[in-house]
Design an enzyme around this catalytic site. Structure first.
Site, PDB file in Angstrom:
ATOM      1  N   ASP A  87       0.898  -1.161   0.256  1.00 54.40           N
ATOM      2  CA  ASP A  87       0.302  -0.174   0.002  1.00 54.40           C
ATOM      3  C   ASP A  87       1.316   1.293   0.060  1.00 54.40           C
ATOM      4  O   ASP A  87       2.384   0.933   0.813  1.00 54.40           O
ATOM      5  CB  ASP A  87      -1.191   0.047   1.492  1.00 54.40           C
ATOM      6  CG  ASP A  87      -1.428   0.884   1.410  1.00 54.40           C
ATOM      7  OD1 ASP A  87      -2.857   1.542   0.365  1.00 54.40           O
ATOM      8  OD2 ASP A  87      -1.762   1.933   2.323  1.00 54.40           O
ATOM      9  N   ASP A  89      -1.588  -1.387   5.982  1.00 54.20           N
ATOM     10  CA  ASP A  89      -1.137  -0.479   7.736  1.00 54.20           C
ATOM     11  C   ASP A  89      -3.114  -0.087   7.909  1.00 54.20           C
ATOM     12  O   ASP A  89      -3.202   0.230   9.467  1.00 54.20           O
ATOM     13  CB  ASP A  89      -0.377   0.053   7.889  1.00 54.20           C
ATOM     14  CG  ASP A  89      -1.006   1.988   7.140  1.00 54.20           C
ATOM     15  OD1 ASP A  89      -1.540   1.682   6.431  1.00 54.20           O
ATOM     16  OD2 ASP A  89      -1.476   2.953   7.656  1.00 54.20           O
ATOM     17  N   ASP A 125      -7.035  -1.859   4.146  1.00 57.50           N
ATOM     18  CA  ASP A 125      -6.377  -3.127   3.796  1.00 57.50           C
ATOM     19  C   ASP A 125      -6.731  -4.681   3.962  1.00 57.50           C
ATOM     20  O   ASP A 125      -5.793  -5.386   3.810  1.00 57.50           O
ATOM     21  CB  ASP A 125      -4.304  -3.043   3.963  1.00 57.50           C
ATOM     22  CG  ASP A 125      -4.091  -1.860   3.416  1.00 57.50           C
ATOM     23  OD1 ASP A 125      -3.852  -1.289   2.388  1.00 57.50           O
ATOM     24  OD2 ASP A 125      -3.439  -0.880   4.043  1.00 57.50           O
TER      25      ASP A 125
END
Length: 760
Positions: A449, A648, A652
């Site tokens: 990410d 995080d 996600d």
């Protein structure tokens, strides 16, 4: 008063777990092979055979089982488990009903704790050694008549066999009762056969006696147990070290300004605490006053101290370097990061890696096979061996029983896993279970990410570009004064950026937010507008001369905010989420490791590609929703890639769960951490490099252990049976077999301990 059912286990995260009262294994009601209600209590069983035994005589299995060494009151309140069979759990010390090994505390305690099993084995070893040495001397130097020598050996060896070896006979008998044959089955059979034969031979001369091998075998096995227990104790050294980091007291700042040192367990969230230079930070909290550098290496693995100022978070057990801090306690006791790390690592150490299935399958047939080989050895030497045939048959059969070591096979995987988990914790890498450490080294594609993983996760003012006729301070003052009234993350970045540059802000009147465009207000009597190009068009401001420079900023991944004053363009501000300082090095090292890096972000393609270009990322997938992240990982897996996902945020979590290995930033959302297999305490991607190297080293270590255990047993058993005798005339003494068996488990544990010092 309610009574405690000794076979009822406290609920764990996966639901209630119950103990099979026959064999001691843990079972869950939904997966039990059967159940039986007795005296109002329902008991569950791992197999139909255990159910049948219990139905035949329930009281036999419900009666408390005596322990070799009575535990203290403190030990009775501690849960113990087996390193080879974590499903075996009981209150207080004892031995495993499956493998016979001494149980150890389920949760590691800080400091040195007494090991009743080690104390007992040491006492038995020293007494046995003192009696065995004269037996050896008498047998080696026959100065007395044969009959007197025999009786002296009987007198000296009997306490060694019957008292020193008593725990082995107890465990051997339990293994037969529970039908879980193990190492102690072989020791009990071997030593018992040698001693009983010698006892009979004492009264029926001229048969040879074997008191000497029986005594020496018991003494060497006791020595092996002592060395093994000491080595096993060192596998938890990393966790003990972490537990030892926590300070015992904290200095509380009272409302009246006075300061008092109090025990750590008296600290509550919200308390103000002073941390002086050189002291450990007592709990997790936030700095409210002062500035200092804090050494967090003991929890994150990063040696460079981290600067802390008001508003920054601090972690309990880290060390304050050079300045005095006042912090507000946020998480105390079991809620601190240190406590969570210890708890997570302790649970992970008890989990099983898939590679252990091979060892488990072999171990299931190992002991019966060895007993069968020993019987065949006895028959073969009795029928075709040289005279005295019976003596040769007994010696070689005992050697076969003694040299075999199923424990070396069983310890090969769990010992390496335990040491690796502890080593990872000291580097800021937490593995959720043993499977994660086995799978990580296979990863060939890392999906990351952007926000909070590659970047800091919070917008920062990077560029202040005034238009001709305006200065930077005036531009910042006006923009910050207006943005103070806004709750938008970009507004917060502008206000914070102005403060960092020493520019104060005033007050704004007639504040108005225009959704999707920007904000309007009056500052010091002047009309101010801050927003995007659409906002400038709405207020009739021409930005044409600034567009070339604005396009450059956008290509670099910055979000541009135009500022207009009194109907004229005053300049623009560039806000972006900066790349973490450690990210470029982490990406470079991961690519050197042969991993393909894919960025998966919900941000715009322009921003994503700008960040990817700076970092040299292989592929960018932008403007994706959370469920689309999961689908993209599925597509990678379907194309044959072995995928790890690092993220995080809450968005996600589905992708982390879908990947073969999910990696969460410890600075992120709790749900992301719970969905992940690996957690990086400090959110530093360089931790993935260390974790992968640790994974590779651990799997190599496990394979070494398994190879040693397989080869040792594959070669040792045939040699003990006498395969070398027809060609070389060589036989293996049972005493040498005992020494080899005792040190085989120690060798496996010692090899596992090497993981504590490998360079990562």
């Amino acid at each position: 008063m309610s009574t405690i059912n000794p076979f009822q286990i406290h609920p764990v995260s996966s639901g209630p777990r119950l103990k099979d009262p026959v064999c001691g294994m843990e079972v869950t009601p939904d997966k039990a092979a059967g159940s039986f209600k007795y005296k109002g209590q329902t008991y569950y069983f791992c197999a139909q055979s255990c159910l049948a035994k219990f139905q035949a005589d329930p009281e036999k299995y419900l009666a408390p089982k005596p322990l070799a060494t009575p535990p203290s009151d403190a030990q009775k309140d501690v849960e113990y488990t087996c390193p080879m069979h974590p499903e075996v759990v009981q209150m207080g010390p004892g031995s495993c009903p499956i493998c016979g090994m001494a149980l150890e505390p389920k949760e590691i305690q800080a400091g040195e704790t007494a090991n009743p099993e080690l104390v007992d084995m040491q006492r038995r070893f020293w007494v046995s050694a003192a009696l065995t040495i004269p037996v050896l001397l008498i047998a080696m130097v026959p100065l007395l008549p044969a009959r007197i020598t025999t009786w002296l050996e009987l007198v000296l060896s009997t306490p060694v066999v019957l008292w020193g070896g008593w725990p082995f006979f107890v465990r051997a008998w339990q293994s037969l009762v529970n039908r879980n044959l193990n190492m102690f089955t072989l020791i009990g059979l071997g030593v018992g056969a040698a001693y009983i034969f010698s006892l009979v031979a004492t009264f029926l001369p001229p048969l040879p006696v074997y008191f000497e091998p029986a005594a020496v075998i018991v003494t060497l096995v006791l020595l092996g147990q002592v060395l093994e227990l000491k080595a096993r104790g060192r596998t938890g050294a990393a966790i003990k070290a972490l537990l030892g980091l926590a300070p015992k007291t904290a200095r509380v700042v009272r409302p009246d300004g006075t300061e008092t040192d109090v025990p750590l367990d008296q600290i509550h969230p919200g308390d103000l605490l002073r941390v002086r230079p050189g002291e450990k930070i007592p709990v997790d909290g936030v700095v409210v006053e002062g500035a200092s550098a804090v050494d967090e290496s003991m929890l994150t693995g990063e040696p460079i101290p981290v600067e802390k100022t008001p508003g920054d978070k601090v972690i309990g057990a880290t060390v304050n370097s050079n300045g005095s801090l006042i912090i507000r306690a946020q998480r105390v006791g079991a809620e601190t990061l240190l406590a969570q790390i210890v708890r997570m690592v302790a649970e992970a150490q008890r989990s099983r890696a898939p590679i252990q299935k091979l060892a488990d399958q072999v171990a299931a047939y190992f002991v019966p096979a060895v007993v069968g080989i020993a019987i065949l050895t006895f028959l073969g030497w009795s029928l075709w061996g040289p005279p005295p045939r019976l003596a040769h048959a007994l010696v070689n059969a005992v050697a076969v029983l003694i040299i075999a070591c199923p424990c070396a096979l069983g310890l090969a995987t769990p010992m390496s896993i335990m040491v690796a988990m502890g080593r990872g914790a000291t580097m800021g890498v937490l593995f959720k279970n043993a499977e994660a450490i086995e799978l990580l080294y296979k990863v060939d594609t890392l999906v990351v990410d952007k926000t909070g993983t590659l970047t800091e996760g919070k917008p920062t003012l990077l560029t202040v570009e005034p238009a001709p006729g305006f200065d930077e301070q005036r531009l910042l003052y006006m923009a910050a004064s207006l943005e103070r009234a806004s709750e938008h993350p970009l507004a917060h970045a502008v206000v914070t950026g102005a403060q960092e540059r020493g520019v104060s802000s005033g007050s704004a009147d007639q504040f108005q937010a225009v959704p999707g465009k920007g904000v309007l207000a009056r500052v010091d009597g002047i009309e101010i507008a801050v927003g995007n190009l659409a906002m400038m068009q709405e207020v009739g401001v021409d930005v044409g001369d600034l567009l070339p420079r604005v396009n450059v900023m956008r290509a670099e991944g910055q979000t541009v905010l135009f500022v207009a004053m009194g109907g004229k363009i005053a300049g623009f501000l560039g806000v972006a989420d900066p790349i973490k300082a450690t990210t470029p090095e982490a990406i470079r090292q991961l690519q050197i490791e042969g991993m393909r890096i894919v960025m998966l972000t919900g941000d715009s393609r322009t921003t994503g590609e700008a960040v990817a270009k700076k970092l040299g990322i292989d592929e960018v997938v932008a403007e994706v929703l959370p469920h689309e992240k999961r689908r993209h990982i599925q597509r990678l897996q379907e194309s044959g890639r072995f995928v790890a996902m690092a993220g995080d945020g809450i968005n996600d979590a589905p992708a982390l769960a879908q990947a073969q290995v999910g990696i969460a930033m410890g600075t992120g959302a709790d749900i992301a951490i719970e969905s992940a297999d690996v957690t990086l305490v400090q959110g530093d991607l360089r931790g993935i490099v260390r974790a992968r190297r640790l994974s590779r080293a651990t799997m190599g270590n496990i394979k070494q252990n398994l190879f040693f255990a397989f080869v040792y047993n594959s070669l040792g058993v045939p040699i003990a049976a006498g395969v070398l005798y027809p060609v070389f005339g060589l036989l293996l003494s049972p005493m040498i077999a005992a020494a080899a068996m005792s040190f085989s488990s120690v060798s496996v544990i010692s090899n596992s301990l090497r993981l504590r010092t490998i360079h990562l």
